[in-house]
Design an enzyme around this catalytic site. Structure first.
Site, PDB file in Angstrom:
ATOM      1  N   HIS A  70      70.759  41.021  -6.844  1.00 56.22           N
ATOM      2  CA  HIS A  70      68.940  41.474  -7.390  1.00 56.22           C
ATOM      3  C   HIS A  70      68.612  41.799  -5.929  1.00 56.22           C
ATOM      4  O   HIS A  70      68.929  40.782  -5.063  1.00 56.22           O
ATOM      5  CB  HIS A  70      68.836  39.769  -8.136  1.00 56.22           C
ATOM      6  CG  HIS A  70      67.196  40.377  -8.359  1.00 56.22           C
ATOM      7  ND1 HIS A  70      67.325  41.360  -9.409  1.00 56.22           N
ATOM      8  CD2 HIS A  70      66.035  40.052  -7.854  1.00 56.22           C
ATOM      9  CE1 HIS A  70      65.750  40.795  -9.703  1.00 56.22           C
ATOM     10  NE2 HIS A  70      65.512  40.114  -8.397  1.00 56.22           N
TER      11      HIS A  70
ATOM     12  N   ILE B 238      71.594  43.447 -21.632  1.00 53.41           N
ATOM     13  CA  ILE B 238      71.534  42.587 -21.697  1.00 53.41           C
ATOM     14  C   ILE B 238      72.687  41.528 -21.664  1.00 53.41           C
ATOM     15  O   ILE B 238      73.728  42.079 -22.020  1.00 53.41           O
ATOM     16  CB  ILE B 238      70.952  41.431 -22.581  1.00 53.41           C
ATOM     17  CG1 ILE B 238      68.952  42.320 -22.424  1.00 53.41           C
ATOM     18  CG2 ILE B 238      70.740  39.626 -22.775  1.00 53.41           C
ATOM     19  CD1 ILE B 238      68.103  41.525 -21.653  1.00 53.41           C
TER      20      ILE B 238
ATOM     21  N   ASN C 196      76.401  38.378  -9.768  1.00 54.83           N
ATOM     22  CA  ASN C 196      74.993  39.349  -9.884  1.00 54.83           C
ATOM     23  C   ASN C 196      74.414  39.911  -8.601  1.00 54.83           C
ATOM     24  O   ASN C 196      74.030  38.943  -7.640  1.00 54.83           O
ATOM     25  CB  ASN C 196      73.939  39.316 -10.674  1.00 54.83           C
ATOM     26  CG  ASN C 196      73.199  40.191 -10.979  1.00 54.83           C
ATOM     27  OD1 ASN C 196      73.600  41.977 -11.259  1.00 54.83           O
ATOM     28  ND2 ASN C 196      71.536  39.964 -10.517  1.00 54.83           N
TER      29      ASN C 196
ATOM     30  N   GLU D 201      71.818  44.399   0.019  1.00 52.19           N
ATOM     31  CA  GLU D 201      72.438  44.716  -0.827  1.00 52.19           C
ATOM     32  C   GLU D 201      73.331  45.337  -0.228  1.00 52.19           C
ATOM     33  O   GLU D 201      75.003  44.453  -1.005  1.00 52.19           O
ATOM     34  CB  GLU D 201      72.139  45.515  -1.175  1.00 52.19           C
ATOM     35  CG  GLU D 201      70.709  45.558  -2.224  1.00 52.19           C
ATOM     36  CD  GLU D 201      70.493  46.065  -3.439  1.00 52.19           C
ATOM     37  OE1 GLU D 201      70.759  46.457  -4.117  1.00 52.19           O
ATOM     38  OE2 GLU D 201      68.882  46.651  -3.681  1.00 52.19           O
TER      39      GLU D 201
ATOM     40  N   ASN E 285      75.880  49.966  -4.622  1.00 48.93           N
ATOM     41  CA  ASN E 285      76.816  49.186  -4.757  1.00 48.93           C
ATOM     42  C   ASN E 285      77.733  48.542  -4.619  1.00 48.93           C
ATOM     43  O   ASN E 285      78.644  47.960  -4.061  1.00 48.93           O
ATOM     44  CB  ASN E 285      76.225  47.665  -5.010  1.00 48.93           C
ATOM     45  CG  ASN E 285      74.359  47.415  -4.484  1.00 48.93           C
ATOM     46  OD1 ASN E 285      74.648  46.862  -3.401  1.00 48.93           O
ATOM     47  ND2 ASN E 285      73.452  47.783  -4.950  1.00 48.93           N
TER      48      ASN E 285
HETATM   49  C1  GRF Z   1      70.243  47.631  -7.277  1.00 48.96           C
HETATM   50  O1  GRF Z   1      68.952  47.160  -6.298  1.00 48.96           O
HETATM   51  C2  GRF Z   1      70.402  46.203  -7.360  1.00 48.96           C
HETATM   52  O2  GRF Z   1      69.862  45.810  -6.704  1.00 48.96           O
HETATM   53  C3  GRF Z   1      69.805  46.674  -8.963  1.00 48.96           C
HETATM   54  O3  GRF Z   1      70.155  47.868  -9.206  1.00 48.96           O
HETATM   55  C4  GRF Z   1      70.356  48.537  -8.065  1.00 48.96           C
HETATM   56  C5  GRF Z   1      71.705  49.775  -8.826  1.00 48.96           C
HETATM   57  O4  GRF Z   1      72.160  50.216  -7.739  1.00 48.96           O
HETATM   58  N1  GRF Z   1      70.557  45.396  -9.386  1.00 48.96           N
HETATM   59  P1  GRF Z   1      73.576  50.712  -7.232  1.00 48.96           P
HETATM   60  O5  GRF Z   1      73.494  51.373  -8.697  1.00 48.96           O
HETATM   61  O6  GRF Z   1      74.131  49.914  -7.279  1.00 48.96           O
HETATM   62  O7  GRF Z   1      73.027  52.304  -6.629  1.00 48.96           O
END
Ligand code: GRF
Length: 207
Positions: free
Chosen positions: A110, A93, A108, A181, A14
């Protein structure tokens, strides 16, 4: 210019999507001031260093207790003076003091369509395993503002992804990343950076 700090724990795909879309001009008016991870081995830190972005590890393991870690994490974020803090797979957390300091400036990503398959215990592959176990035909991803709850803050953007017969959790996770994402997190950042987010009756909208 929107100054952002990205908090990570894992592979950083991400983060990479954000970096790539800043580089190709899809995301404008945005600068990644720093990347911070709780995990010294997070490949996300490598991605940042390779791009010349300040990257550091602030881990609970470095502190005698959680309160000291929480103070260090908040101080570590604040020193970069971010306008926005982005949680991109950050599995720690979030200290209440950090939420208070960055209220409505903390987002965030998700990997489900909140309010489905979210909250305590729903992270990483567990989310996709639960989607497959329930037999959902549609899942997706959500970007939301972070409040004191778990995955409960105002939803900013969502994107749906079809589940296909025979999907494994790993295959579905990758599809959700690629199709949802890696698209909506940069879109959310660009909207915030360019003043296109409005709050109405506690709900967030992108103009
Ligand atoms: C992603 O699937 C995100 O949705 C979740 O944790 C994962 C992180 O993946 N919160 P990366 O580290 O961005 O590859």
């Amino acid at each position: 210019m929107l100054n952002i700090v990205v908090l990570v724990s894992g592979g950083g795909t991400n983060l990479q999507a954000i970096m790539d879309k800043i580089a190709d001009g899809t995301v404008t008016n945005t600068k990644i001031a720093a990347v911070i991870s709780n995990n010294a081995n997070a490949y996300a830190l490598e991605r940042a260093k390779n791009a010349g972005i300040p990257a550091e590890c602030i881990s609970p393991k470095q502190f005698e207790n959680r309160d000291l870690f929480n103070e260090a994490l908040l101080a570590g974020v604040k020193k970069y003076n971010p306008d926005l803090v982005v949680l991109a797979g950050f599995l720690v957390i979030i200290p209440p003091a950090l939420i208070a300091e960055y209220r409505n400036r903390l987002i965030n990503i998700h990997p489900s369509l909140i309010p489905s398959f979210c909250g305590t215990g729903y992270y990483g592959l567990k989310v996709h395993e639960a989607v497959l176990a329930r037999g959902n035909k549609v899942t997706g991803a959500t970007v939301h503002f972070v409040d004191e709850g778990t995955d409960t803050g105002p939803i900013l953007i969502q994107k749906a992804v079809y589940v296909q017969q025979g999907d494994t959790a790993e295959v579905l996770q990758k599809r959700v990343m690629v199709e949802a994402e890696w698209e909506i997190l940069p879109q959310a950042i660009d909207a915030i950076a360019n003043g296109r987010v409005v709050m109405e009756d506690g709900k967030a909208w992108i103009k």
